[in-house]
Enzyme design. Structure first.
Site: not given
Ligand code: EPU
Length: 425
Positions: A23-24, A118, A123, A309, A401
């Site tokens: 994803k990133n 967030c 952030r 993460d 997501r």
């Protein structure tokens, strides 16, 4: 419509999971298409909500996006477009900020809503803006939006170190902007995450001149324009790490096809300390227990350290590991909202500052839970799989997501997980 997951715990997971594209790595790659007049063909694109949101954002600007084959996207940004990223989309996905660099470098103007607060802590995007300003952009903030303009970006030396280390998406933004700046740019304290390296590979394939000088330094020789590129996104190291924890928590055995083990060295070392037996195959990793679990201290820090993460997933594992474990998060020191939900399952966790102390319990017991953010959601699903009884996880749009078909992949290896709409009984 909002959905929930119903998880019946207690079954060991067993089988093979194919790891999807990262994803990133995908999100900045898609944004980079804005700077490529010849178009970008991306393969290995995961099917998840953030990719759909990025698609929506780029389309709203005027980019044409098609999906020639499963897992592929072809993105073509025209010579004139609407360089606005509105609040409705930025507030759904902070990675929208990755359009700043490409818009500014090719179109000389960008207007992007400020992301704001967030669920995983403070952030800011000050380092992104400082870097773009150093390249010569004129930046102003009004009505909750950043406006950036330039007549020509000019290469310079930029230091991207912040109080918590380098910035990942900030490095992506500066990298894309510097690619089309006049002259030579040096980025010091650039993020070393593999997703940034993926982006550099993509940009070089389109004609950029980016090289790594070691120790977090990137050198960029500006070019007049980029062309087109064909690029395959690397497998998702966070998804692989999540399933590795799932195998250990449920005392199962998972074969992780395409797991990018080279991008997870510190994390896998920690799993071995905790009691994992890891078997490396040519393009897969087998994860299972090698005896009883043992406590450990995990420090989440920038790459190549243990990723923040994967911190929540490790907390779920430590909640069931005899003895006292600790987690320190140096990247997002307030990223502990999952602790309160794990405590609802019977975990013994105390959070003080950026550190959590976790005393393993013999068994968690299922309960209704609320997902607070993406990785916390995954951790709660894993905890539910290890708990006795039934866990109901609400607000699973967070999970959708960032994980491709997470519940389907779990069911395929024996996880008793059902997706239900919130309105169904
Ligand atoms: N920071 C600043 N100023 C900035 C930017 C960041 O002080 O201008 C601080 C942040 O507050 C944080 C640290 O620097 O303390 C690192 O933040 P970073 O900018 O690297 O985070 P990001 O680029 O916004 C990406 C990932 C996150 C991941 C972090 C850290 C994407 C799209 N997002 O975010 O992924 O946690 O790097 O590795 O790449 C996720 O996938 O669940 C996720 C949150």
């Amino acid at each position: 419509m909002s959905e929930r997951l119903e998880i019946h715990g207690g079954q060991p997971l067993d089988g093979t999971v194919t790891i999807s594209g990262s994803k990133n790595a995908t999100l900045p790659a898609m944004a980079a298409a804005l700077a490529l007049p010849g178009g970008l063909l991306l393969s290995g694109v995961p099917d998840l909500l953030d990719v759909h949101t990025m698609r929506q954002l780029l389309t709203s600007m005027g980019t044409t996006i098609t999906a020639p084959h499963n897992g592929q996207l072809f993105l073509q940004a025209p010579d004139t477009l609407n360089p606005n990223a509105p609040w409705e989309l930025v507030s759904r996905m902070r990675a929208s900020v990755c359009v700043l660099g490409p818009l500014l470098s090719r179109f000389r103007h960008a207007r992007v809503a400020l992301p704001g607060g967030c669920n995983i802590g403070h952030r800011p995007i000050d380092l992104h803006l400082r870097g773009l300003a150093a390249l010569g952009a004129d930046i102003s903030i009004s009505e909750g939006c950043v406006s950036a303009r330039c007549s020509q970006l000019i290469g310079t030396t930029i230091d991207l170190a912040g109080p918590a280390g380098p910035t990942v998406t900030g490095t992506c933004n500066i990298l894309i902007a510097a690619t089309l700046a006049k002259g030579h740019t040096v980025i010091r304290n650039a993020a070393r995450e593999p997703e940034v390296q993926d982006l550099a590979t993509l940009l070089n394939a389109a004609g950029a001149r980016i090289s790594y000088a070691g120790h977090g330094t990137i050198e960029i020789h500006g070019v007049d324009s980029l062309g087109s590129a064909t690029h395959t996104v690397s497998p998702d190291r966070i998804e692989a790490g999540t399933f590795a924890v799932a195998a250990l928590l449920t005392n199962g055995r998972l074969t992780l096809q395409h797991a990018p083990t080279h991008a997870l060295t510190d994390f896998l070392e920690l799993l071995q300390q905790v009691g994992a037996r890891l078997t490396l195959l040519p393009n897969a990793l087998i994860v299972q227990r090698d005896g009883p679990l043992r406590p450990a201290h995990a420090i989440a820090q920038p790459y190549p350290g243990i990723p923040t993460d994967l911190q929540a997933q490790l907390m779920a594992l430590f909640a069931c590991t005899p003895g006292e474990s600790r987690i320190t998060d140096l990247v997002f020191p307030e990223r502990f909202r999952h602790a309160a939900e794990l405590i609802r399952l019977g975990a013994d966790i105390h959070v003080v500052g950026n550190q959590a102390r976790i005393r393993g319990v013999s068994r968690l017991s299922g309960a209704p839970l609320t997902a607070t953010d993406l990785r916390a959601s995954a951790a709660l699903v894993l905890a539910g799989l290890a708990a006795s009884g039934t866990t109901i996880l609400h607000r699973i749009h967070h999970l959708d997501r960032g994980y491709q078909h997470f519940d389907e992949k779990l069911r395929a290896v024996g996880g008793q997980v059902r997706r239900l709409s919130e309105s169904s009984g």
